[in-house]
Write a protein that holds these residues in place. Sequence first.
Motif, PDB file in Angstrom:
ATOM      1  N   THR A  38       0.840  -1.205   0.000  1.00 45.47           N
ATOM      2  CA  THR A  38       0.000   0.000   0.000  1.00 45.47           C
ATOM      3  C   THR A  38       0.871   1.248   0.000  1.00 45.47           C
ATOM      4  O   THR A  38       0.587   2.228  -0.708  1.00 45.47           O
ATOM      5  N   VAL A  39       1.958   1.221   0.771  1.00 49.23           N
ATOM      6  CA  VAL A  39       2.880   2.369   0.789  1.00 49.23           C
ATOM      7  C   VAL A  39       3.471   2.596  -0.590  1.00 49.23           C
ATOM      8  O   VAL A  39       3.504   3.724  -1.110  1.00 49.23           O
ATOM      9  N   HIS A  40       3.946   1.523  -1.228  1.00 46.82           N
ATOM     10  CA  HIS A  40       4.533   1.656  -2.568  1.00 46.82           C
ATOM     11  C   HIS A  40       3.487   2.146  -3.589  1.00 46.82           C
ATOM     12  O   HIS A  40       3.824   2.911  -4.506  1.00 46.82           O
ATOM     13  N   LYS A  41       2.239   1.710  -3.425  1.00 47.11           N
ATOM     14  CA  LYS A  41       1.184   2.137  -4.360  1.00 47.11           C
ATOM     15  C   LYS A  41       1.004   3.648  -4.312  1.00 47.11           C
ATOM     16  O   LYS A  41       0.981   4.317  -5.357  1.00 47.11           O
ATOM     17  N   TRP A  42       0.910   4.226  -3.092  1.00 41.57           N
ATOM     18  CA  TRP A  42       0.671   5.667  -2.996  1.00 41.57           C
ATOM     19  C   TRP A  42       1.907   6.471  -3.378  1.00 41.57           C
ATOM     20  O   TRP A  42       1.797   7.552  -3.980  1.00 41.57           O
ATOM     21  N   LEU A  43       3.074   5.933  -3.085  1.00 39.13           N
ATOM     22  CA  LEU A  43       4.295   6.630  -3.518  1.00 39.13           C
ATOM     23  C   LEU A  43       4.390   6.645  -5.038  1.00 39.13           C
ATOM     24  O   LEU A  43       4.766   7.660  -5.650  1.00 39.13           O
ATOM     25  N   SER A  44       4.037   5.526  -5.661  1.00 39.95           N
ATOM     26  CA  SER A  44       4.088   5.454  -7.113  1.00 39.95           C
ATOM     27  C   SER A  44       3.077   6.406  -7.759  1.00 39.95           C
ATOM     28  O   SER A  44       3.390   7.100  -8.740  1.00 39.95           O
ATOM     29  N   ARG A  45       1.889   6.474  -7.204  1.00 39.45           N
ATOM     30  CA  ARG A  45       0.877   7.383  -7.759  1.00 39.45           C
ATOM     31  C   ARG A  45       1.312   8.841  -7.596  1.00 39.45           C
ATOM     32  O   ARG A  45       1.087   9.675  -8.471  1.00 39.45           O
ATOM     33  N   HIS A  46       1.934   9.143  -6.477  1.00 39.84           N
ATOM     34  CA  HIS A  46       2.377  10.519  -6.255  1.00 39.84           C
ATOM     35  C   HIS A  46       3.487  10.904  -7.225  1.00 39.84           C
ATOM     36  O   HIS A  46       3.554  12.046  -7.696  1.00 39.84           O
TER      37      HIS A  46
END
Length: 315
Positions: A38-46
Amino acid sequence: MHSNARTTLHARRLIVTRRAAGWSPACIAEQLGISRATVHKWLSRHRREGDAGLLDRSSRPHRSPRRTPVEVEDRILAVRRRVRRGPVHLAGLLGLPASTIGRVLRRRDEPALAAVDPLTGLPVRRRHTGIRYERPRPGDLLHVDVKKLGRVPDGGGWRVHGRTEAARGRGIGYDYLHVAVDDRTRIAYVEALPDEKDLTCAGFLHRAVAWFRDRGVVVLRVLTDNAKVYRVGGNWRAVCVALGIRRRFTKPGCPWTNGKAERFNRTLQHEFAYARAWTSNTDRLTALPDWVEHYNTRRAHSALGGQPPATRLAA
């Protein structure tokens, strides 16, 4: 937010801020009680979209290959608005599953049958315990009805002489008050006539339409009950054809469909016909035009925000 979401917009920004401060994804996930994925998902989207990438997204799939085609949905809506029936009835007409029709109606925000007028199909507004609808322009619909009032005997009836004189006035006949009320403005035109025969009703309509035209209102439709004079009367039909007026009728057994005329009749009874003890029928008929003028131009109307009907005509 989605009801099952583990993060808020604030938490997603916190992920980005702490990662920029040197925190590892594993530490961020542990501190917030979420997975490292989940952390990697939001970092990637940002990284791809900036702050906009942290906002909630629709869960709708990108492609829906089995969705009902738009042209079929349009056909469902067209038939629904024409016949105003439910999904099961429409399924028989269109050869489609009722469940599919129901989903289309919900997806296209089609109002429930209980939320539209059964005669016109217009949305209705519920106020207190009543249902009201109104046409968008003056003249779009003219409500016509006849209110029968017992004539007042010379010297007055029982309201003047008491209940012991209750027989006074019996057998002297009736006045037929022909009423036309504009749906949008609630402006009323009234004539006291000797009967409600075809020729009398046709003449009234002709004069009412001319009266409204003098005030800038062009009558396009007329709504009446299902009395024989309106259904099959030759003179009534001829006037409607000559003036280019479309005839509409109330649903049998549902007089409230012509509610604006019915409500005006009730007001006319309470505030004029029986509001005082008249001493002669001539006095009452002589006072009628002044009362109608008062109703149209000075009397506060609850459905118009306390303003008289004439204010709607000027707007």
